[in-house]
Motif scaffolding. Structure first.
Motif, short mmCIF file in Angstrom:
data_model
loop_
_atom_site.label_atom_id
_atom_site.label_comp_id
_atom_site.label_asym_id
_atom_site.label_seq_id
_atom_site.Cartn_x
_atom_site.Cartn_y
_atom_site.Cartn_z
N PRO A 52 43.15 52.76 38.99
CA PRO A 52 43.48 51.35 39.17
C PRO A 52 42.93 50.50 38.02
O PRO A 52 41.97 50.88 37.34
CB PRO A 52 42.80 50.99 40.48
CG PRO A 52 41.59 51.89 40.51
CD PRO A 52 42.02 53.18 39.85
N TYR A 53 43.54 49.37 37.82
CA TYR A 53 42.99 48.34 36.94
C TYR A 53 43.37 46.99 37.54
O TYR A 53 44.22 46.91 38.44
CB TYR A 53 43.50 48.47 35.50
CG TYR A 53 45.00 48.29 35.32
CD1 TYR A 53 45.53 47.04 35.01
CD2 TYR A 53 45.87 49.37 35.45
CE1 TYR A 53 46.90 46.88 34.84
CE2 TYR A 53 47.23 49.22 35.28
CZ TYR A 53 47.75 47.97 34.97
OH TYR A 53 49.10 47.80 34.81
N HIS A 54 42.74 45.92 37.09
CA HIS A 54 42.99 44.58 37.59
C HIS A 54 43.33 43.67 36.41
O HIS A 54 42.84 43.88 35.30
CB HIS A 54 41.77 44.01 38.31
CG HIS A 54 41.40 44.75 39.55
ND1 HIS A 54 40.74 45.97 39.51
CD2 HIS A 54 41.58 44.47 40.86
CE1 HIS A 54 40.54 46.40 40.75
NE2 HIS A 54 41.05 45.51 41.58
N TYR A 55 44.14 42.66 36.66
CA TYR A 55 44.44 41.71 35.61
C TYR A 55 44.62 40.32 36.21
O TYR A 55 44.92 40.17 37.40
CB TYR A 55 45.70 42.11 34.82
CG TYR A 55 46.98 42.05 35.61
CD1 TYR A 55 47.74 40.87 35.67
CD2 TYR A 55 47.44 43.16 36.30
CE1 TYR A 55 48.91 40.82 36.40
CE2 TYR A 55 48.61 43.11 37.02
CZ TYR A 55 49.34 41.94 37.07
OH TYR A 55 50.50 41.88 37.80
N CYS A 56 44.41 39.32 35.38
CA CYS A 56 44.68 37.95 35.78
C CYS A 56 44.84 37.11 34.53
O CYS A 56 44.62 37.58 33.40
CB CYS A 56 43.58 37.38 36.68
SG CYS A 56 42.09 36.90 35.80
#
Length: 533
Positions: A52-56
């Motif tokens: 997983p990875y997260h972005y914003c």
């Protein structure tokens, strides 16, 4: 920690401005906990590797969007960090890579919680190890170092030196900085001395105890282990050694036990090794290789290596959690993780990766084409309209109805957007291929499952439908980014020339006209010139 939105599934693709890798899960969680300045919430996605990875989206100081992706390497060490970083660089095409988290610091030069911006990183334990026998028969091993450094871009290095002076960018975070164990221990020794020698207030009920010695039990236990206090029959007293320490400190610091020094940001080298180190002499050893080393950890040089091979800049920002000796203070881990990420974001808001392009520090092209102001507004409005159109095509994971491709291919505004944005066109063509493949997926009638649409009969069929939907989400994300960007400016001769060429091809009824309508002859222009797919 900020709660991420629902996860995107395997195959989702996007682009980001900054890719941040952390070595530890708690470092990633510290990054996600920093919500100051977000324009959007953190979104969780899954790479093709299954990680997983997260972005914003943040907004930089010029009002431009700054897309940040954050991922945990999955394991400590340079190998895991390099592997994770490389795969995400290929997936997300970042303008720069970064690393945040904790490190060991050089006692006396930095303090717990301080941030270090690495102006260079290097592996300190690479080289040739030679073992020989001494005259006494003892075996002696010497490492002949082979040092390769990865340096911070010179423009960013100068900017970091100036930016480090002002720590106001970290805002209220500094109020969460813990009190060090050293400070708490000395406060307790000095307070016990005043209690025993001068009839001062008892330490355990002292008015300052909550602020100056919040980890009371841990501090008392550690002082007992050091034979600086005794605790018998419920009475806490100084030992002879403890009294000597307190008296010495009272002479040196007449105004009272000295609190922790103010938070600082430093710019200097960080060394990377292959093992976790607990050695009070390690920084003295590192002086022989790099005289001014401030930090020590395990992964930064691997990130520098990947960035150098990808041709993009890297910035390493770590915060001090210990001194690599036996006196560990784990209470700084959370603060250090948050502080390093908060400083990175504050710095990149003022000095975004695009600022390096304007100085010629990196050759990466600006993705937007240069068009007239009127044309730019039209593109922005069209991007918003088409984002809504595409969003309406996302079906439940079990639905297989293909969309009307002719309707999309015939729209001039969408064609213009695809001309100007290469990644958008690539994803559009990928969507068309997946949409066509969905037609061949064997399904069950909706009446058998009690819903609208048809259900794929196989897991592969359902995965294909989900992949198509993720591509659509990626298109929507890009379109909304185009809608909000303000850097589409200037005149574009290439547009007018291209339009005249297309008109001639249509009038002549040649193959070029057919290819144009099929979406296979889109040409791009911008920072990297034209090319034909």
């Amino acid at each position: 920690m900020a709660k991420p939105s629902a996860a995107m599934s395997v195959g989702y693709s996007m682009e980001c401005d900054v890719l941040v890798i952390t070595a530890l899960q708690k470092e990633r969680d510290g990054a996600l906990a920093e919500t100051d300045g977000h324009k959007t919430e953190w979104v969780e996605a899954t790479a093709q590797s299954g990680f997983p990875y997260h972005y914003c989206e943040f907004t930089d100081d010029a009002g431009e969007p700054l897309i940040v992706a954050v991922a945990w390497a999955g394991a400590m060490g340079g190998v895991a960090a390099a592997d994770r970083c490389r795969s995400l660089v290929e997936l997300l095409h970042p303008s720069c890579v970064a690393m945040t988290g904790i490190c060991a610091g050089r006692r006396g030069d930095v303090f717990l919680g301080d941030v270090i911006v690495a102006n260079r990183v290097f592996h300190y334990d690479h080289g040739k190890s030679v073992t020989t026998n001494t005259d006494t028969g003892a075996r002696e091993t010497q490492l002949f170092h082979e040092i390769e450094t990865y340096n911070l871009e010179s423009t960013w290095a100068m900017n970091a030196a100036d930016f480090a002076v002002d720590v106001s960018s970290l805002g209220d975070l500094l109020a969460d900085r813990p009190v060090s164990l050293d400070s708490q221990r000395m406060w307790l020794l000095r307070t016990l001395l005043a209690q025993e020698a001068e009839g001062g207030d008892p330490a355990e009920s002292h008015a300052e105890q909550g602020a100056r010695c919040p980890r009371w039990s841990e501090v008392v236990t550690s002082l007992e282990r050091r034979d600086h206090v005794t605790l018998k029959a419920g009475v806490l007293k100084l030992s002879r050694d403890g009294r000597e320490l307190a008296l010495r400190d009272r002479v040196l610091n007449k105004t009272g036990a000295v609190p922790d020094p103010a938070f600082r940001v430093h710019v200097g080298p960080i060394a990377a090794g292959t093992n976790v180190i607990q050695d009070a002499e390690i920084f003295n050893q590192l002086k022989k290789i790099q005289r001014k080393v401030l930090g020590l950890e395990m992964e930064s040089a691997a990130i520098g290596y990947v960035a150098a091979n990808a041709g993009i800049p890297a910035i390493i920002v770590k915060a001090v959690a210990d001194y690599a000796d036996g006196d560990k203070d784990d209470s700084f881990h959370e603060f250090a993780s948050r502080a390093s990420f908060a400083f990175l974001i504050a710095f990149l808001k003022k000095h975004p990766p695009g600022s390096l392009r304007s100085t010629g520090a990196t050759p990466r092209p600006v993705p937007a084409a240069a068009v007239s102001a009127r044309h730019a507004n039209k593109l922005r409005n069209a991007a918003k309209d088409w984002a809504e159109q595409y969003e309406s095509t996302i079906e439940p994971g079990w639905a297989t109805r293909p969309q009307n491709v002719d309707f999309y291919d015939s729209d001039k505004d969408l064609t213009a957007l695809r001309q100007h944005f290469e990644k958008l066109n690539d994803d559009y063509l990928r969507w068309r291929g997946l949409n066509s493949a969905v037609r061949d997926v064997p399904t069950l009638p909706y009446a058998m499952i009690g819903g609208s649409g048809d259900k794929p009969q196989t897991p592969d069929g359902e995965a294909l439908v989900r992949e198509r939907n993720e591509v659509v989400r990626g298109i929507v994300f890009q379109l909304m980014k185009i809608h909000t960007q303000s850097s589409i400016t200037g005149e574009c001769e290439s547009c007018r020339t291209k339009n005249r060429t297309v008109v001639r091809q249509k009038q002549q009824g040649g193959a070029g006209s057919q290819n144009w309508q099929a979406g296979r002859d889109i040409r791009f222009h911008g920072g990297s010139g034209e090319r034909r797919n």
